[in-house]
Scaffold this motif. Structure first.
Motif, PDB file in Angstrom:
ATOM      1  N   THR A 195       3.505  12.848  -0.699  1.00 12.44           N
ATOM      2  CA  THR A 195       3.516  11.394  -0.606  1.00 12.44           C
ATOM      3  C   THR A 195       2.238  10.792  -1.175  1.00 12.44           C
ATOM      4  OG1 THR A 195       2.445  11.266   1.566  1.00 12.44           O
ATOM      5  CG2 THR A 195       4.845  11.548   1.539  1.00 12.44           C
ATOM      6  N   CYS A 196       2.304   9.506  -1.442  1.00 13.01           N
ATOM      7  CA  CYS A 196       1.146   8.693  -1.801  1.00 13.01           C
ATOM      8  C   CYS A 196       1.243   7.408  -1.006  1.00 13.01           C
ATOM      9  CB  CYS A 196       1.131   8.398  -3.302  1.00 13.01           C
ATOM     10  SG  CYS A 196      -0.084   7.153  -3.789  1.00 13.01           S
ATOM     11  N   ASP A 197       0.172   7.043  -0.304  1.00 11.67           N
ATOM     12  CA  ASP A 197       0.166   5.817   0.491  1.00 11.67           C
ATOM     13  C   ASP A 197      -1.126   5.046   0.277  1.00 11.67           C
ATOM     14  OD1 ASP A 197       2.578   5.486   2.264  1.00 11.67           O
ATOM     15  OD2 ASP A 197       2.065   7.579   2.697  1.00 11.67           O
ATOM     16  N   VAL A 198      -1.000   3.742   0.191  1.00 15.61           N
ATOM     17  CA  VAL A 198      -2.163   2.851   0.153  1.00 15.61           C
ATOM     18  C   VAL A 198      -2.516   2.525   1.594  1.00 15.61           C
ATOM     19  CG1 VAL A 198      -3.082   0.663  -0.651  1.00 15.61           C
ATOM     20  CG2 VAL A 198      -1.444   1.914  -2.063  1.00 15.61           C
ATOM     21  N   ASN A 199      -3.698   2.945   2.026  1.00 17.00           N
ATOM     22  CA  ASN A 199      -4.113   2.782   3.416  1.00 17.00           C
ATOM     23  C   ASN A 199      -4.966   1.545   3.656  1.00 17.00           C
ATOM     24  OD1 ASN A 199      -4.528   6.192   2.965  1.00 17.00           O
ATOM     25  ND2 ASN A 199      -2.916   5.381   4.267  1.00 17.00           N
ATOM     26  N   GLY A 200      -5.430   0.941   2.585  1.00 19.78           N
ATOM     27  CA  GLY A 200      -6.231  -0.274   2.719  1.00 19.78           C
ATOM     28  C   GLY A 200      -6.376  -0.939   1.370  1.00 19.78           C
ATOM     29  N   LEU A 201      -6.390  -2.287   1.363  1.00 19.05           N
ATOM     30  CA  LEU A 201      -6.515  -3.050   0.122  1.00 19.05           C
ATOM     31  C   LEU A 201      -7.213  -4.354   0.478  1.00 19.05           C
ATOM     32  CD1 LEU A 201      -5.609  -3.155  -2.921  1.00 19.05           C
ATOM     33  CD2 LEU A 201      -3.579  -4.367  -2.136  1.00 19.05           C
ATOM     34  N   TRP A 202      -8.389  -4.593  -0.091  1.00 18.58           N
ATOM     35  CA  TRP A 202      -9.129  -5.782   0.320  1.00 18.58           C
ATOM     36  C   TRP A 202     -10.108  -6.240  -0.763  1.00 18.58           C
ATOM     37  CZ3 TRP A 202     -10.480  -0.910   1.488  1.00 18.58           C
ATOM     38  CH2 TRP A 202     -11.814  -0.542   1.423  1.00 18.58           C
ATOM     39  N   GLY A 203     -10.585  -7.482  -0.571  1.00 19.11           N
ATOM     40  CA  GLY A 203     -11.554  -8.089  -1.471  1.00 19.11           C
ATOM     41  C   GLY A 203     -11.533  -9.587  -1.312  1.00 19.11           C
ATOM     42  N   GLY A 204     -12.584 -10.269  -1.766  1.00 22.82           N
ATOM     43  CA  GLY A 204     -12.622 -11.716  -1.703  1.00 22.82           C
ATOM     44  C   GLY A 204     -12.773 -12.242  -0.299  1.00 22.82           C
ATOM     45  N   TYR A 205     -12.284 -13.464  -0.085  1.00 23.87           N
ATOM     46  CA  TYR A 205     -12.448 -14.133   1.206  1.00 23.87           C
ATOM     47  C   TYR A 205     -11.270 -13.804   2.115  1.00 23.87           C
ATOM     48  CZ  TYR A 205     -12.987 -17.750   4.728  1.00 23.87           C
ATOM     49  OH  TYR A 205     -13.132 -18.404   5.922  1.00 23.87           O
ATOM     50  N   THR A 206     -11.564 -13.307   3.313  1.00 25.82           N
ATOM     51  CA  THR A 206     -10.500 -12.963   4.260  1.00 25.82           C
ATOM     52  C   THR A 206     -10.695 -13.639   5.609  1.00 25.82           C
ATOM     53  OG1 THR A 206     -11.710 -10.981   4.962  1.00 25.82           O
ATOM     54  CG2 THR A 206     -10.098 -10.711   3.186  1.00 25.82           C
ATOM     55  N   GLY A 207     -11.594 -14.617   5.684  1.00 22.53           N
ATOM     56  CA  GLY A 207     -11.821 -15.325   6.932  1.00 22.53           C
ATOM     57  C   GLY A 207     -10.811 -16.431   7.154  1.00 22.53           C
TER      58      GLY A 207
END
Length: 460
Positions: free
Chosen positions: A304-316
């Protein structure tokens, strides 16, 4: 009566005493991750050393930079030799107020469905499981005066906190740990009354990427449409990791992936693990993996292949119109068969670089990789264990794979050259790592009897 029958009778006749010994071990608060319980860990290790020494084992505490390892051996010339692994440490008990009874005051209670269960921290993970094997050895000694095979026990005290010192210990003690096969009792049954042998563990590759573009975050009203957005770049890369049919698109990814024998697939078909039973309880209905594979294959025998996290920029909270200067993703691969972690890592990094725009840069952070582990389906050891379990439980054991990883099994293969037979008697409702952890009394009783039979079978 045969020697096997005498050993089984000893298990039944000595059950009350066996429970007394298990309860004595369960009363010791051996929480490995909390320094406040360092003394409890040593107390549990010392208790096991004394108990094994009383059975005639050459037993000792072996020091590590953390908690000690219990190492005990009783060879038998001209007979096979097994290495049994378990751990005496337990998880923290928090939240304490959720326990119906104190976690280190073991007791037998009657569950709502009438089952008798042992309730205590460590009852299932892993003190109860360890003691099924110790008691099996005790029954053989009581019935015949000797063990049917040579036995070494390695019981560590840091499994619940990462086993950081175990690989070094295995390297130092590998001559003392020589054996024909390793045995691990830290897994579960397929269901109540249905034993299981875990014959395969998936491997792992874990990567983190950081994609950078501009030298600072940008106002999306001023730069939007002209400046590269790293979040768009990362999103397009991770989206490209899978094709429309659920297959992983890395070149060469499926090299070394074996086909499961049809007789095993046929057994799996009869287990009733379909999309409704597996995904329904978590609010899903449609499997996302390869459509030509059963759900049980998707989670046990396929990579399998899984994306466990994806982030960047403003998240507030609220809005901030920004084009971030960088974006991140964490991606994991579960491997099977002979897939090479280094090759998969290299293919992933090449895949990312090929899709990187000219004005972006990427950094990779690679975490530990491990190969998959599997016991060949035609292994004589596997066949003997299957027969022994079927005779005890009156049901054909399920030969299954595990979607997760048990690092010590890889260490046994890498450092000691040993295949591992994983047989456990836990149930899905044992609440391991949670308040009110329990272990079925029948799991303990028949688990002991199962190991008696397996040791006899391995000696044959």
């Amino acid at each position: 009566m045969s020697d096997l029958d005498r050993a089984l009778a000893a298990a039944d006749e000595g059950l009350d005493k066996s429970l007394e010994r298990l309860f004595a071990l369960l009363k010791i608060p051996s929480i490995s991750t909390d320094p406040a319980y360092k003394h409890g860990c040593r107390e549990a290790a010392d208790w096991l050393k004394r108990d094994l020494a009383a059975l005639g084992f050459q037993a000792a505490l072996r020091e590590t930079p953390g908690h000690p390892v219990v190492l005990a051996s009783q060879p038998k010339p001209s007979a096979p030799h097994v290495l049994f692994y378990g751990h005496y440490d337990v998880q923290p008990v928090d939240p304490l107020e959720k326990w119906a009874t104190p976690p280190f005051e073991p007791r037998i209670v009657t569950a709502k469905d009438g089952r008798k269960v042992i309730v205590a921290r460590g009852a299932s993970d892993d003190k109860g499981q360890v003691m099924t094997f110790v008691e099996a050895c005790r029954c053989w000694k009581a019935a015949t005066g000797e063990l049917p095979v040579g036995v070494t026990l390695l019981i560590e005290g840091e499994e619940e906190s990462g086993s950081f010192n175990l690989p070094g210990f295995l390297e130092e003690a590998k001559d003392e740990l020589a054996a024909d096969v390793a045995l691990v009792c830290d897994t579960a049954m397929w269901g109540e009354g249905r034993p299981a042998i875990t014959s395969a563990l998936r491997g792992m590759v874990y990567e983190e990427i950081t994609v950078r573009a501009a030298d600072r975050d940008l106002h999306s009203g001023l730069y939007g449409g002209a400046a590269r957005n790293p979040l768009h770049v990362v999103a397009s890369i991770v989206a490209a990791l899978h094709g429309p049919e659920g297959k992983v698109t890395l070149p060469g990814f499926y090299d070394g992936v074996p086909e499961t024998p049809e007789e095993v697939r046929e057994q799996w078909r009869g287990l009733g693990l379909d999309a409704d039973s597996f995904l329904g309880p978590i609010g899903l209905a449609i499997p996302a993996g390869e459509p030509d594979r059963m759900v049980i294959e998707q989670i046990q025998s396929r990579p399998t292949c899984d994306v466990n996290g994806l982030w960047g920029g403003y998240t507030g909270a609220g809005a901030k119109t920004v084009i971030p200067s960088e974006a991140h993703a964490k991606v994991s691969f579960r491997l099977v068969g002979d897939q090479d972690p280094a090759q998969v890592r290299q293919a992933f990094r090449a895949f990312v670089r090929e899709r990187l725009p000219a004005d972006c840069a990427v950094e990779f952070e690679g975490h530990k990789g491990s190969r998959a582990i599997r016991l060949p389906f035609d292994s004589p050891t596997l066949a003997k264990a299957r027969t022994a379990l079927a005779e005890e439980w009156g049901a054909e054991p399920v030969t299954i794979g595990s979607g997760g990883s048990i690092p010590v099994v890889g260490d046994f293969k890498r450092l000691l050259g040993l295949d591992t037979l994983l047989v456990g008697f836990a149930l899905d409702d044992d609440r391991i790592h949670s308040p009110n952890e329990k272990y079925d009394l029948e799991s303990f009783r028949k688990g002991t009897r199962s190991w008696i039979r397996i040791l006899a079978a391995l000696a044959a």
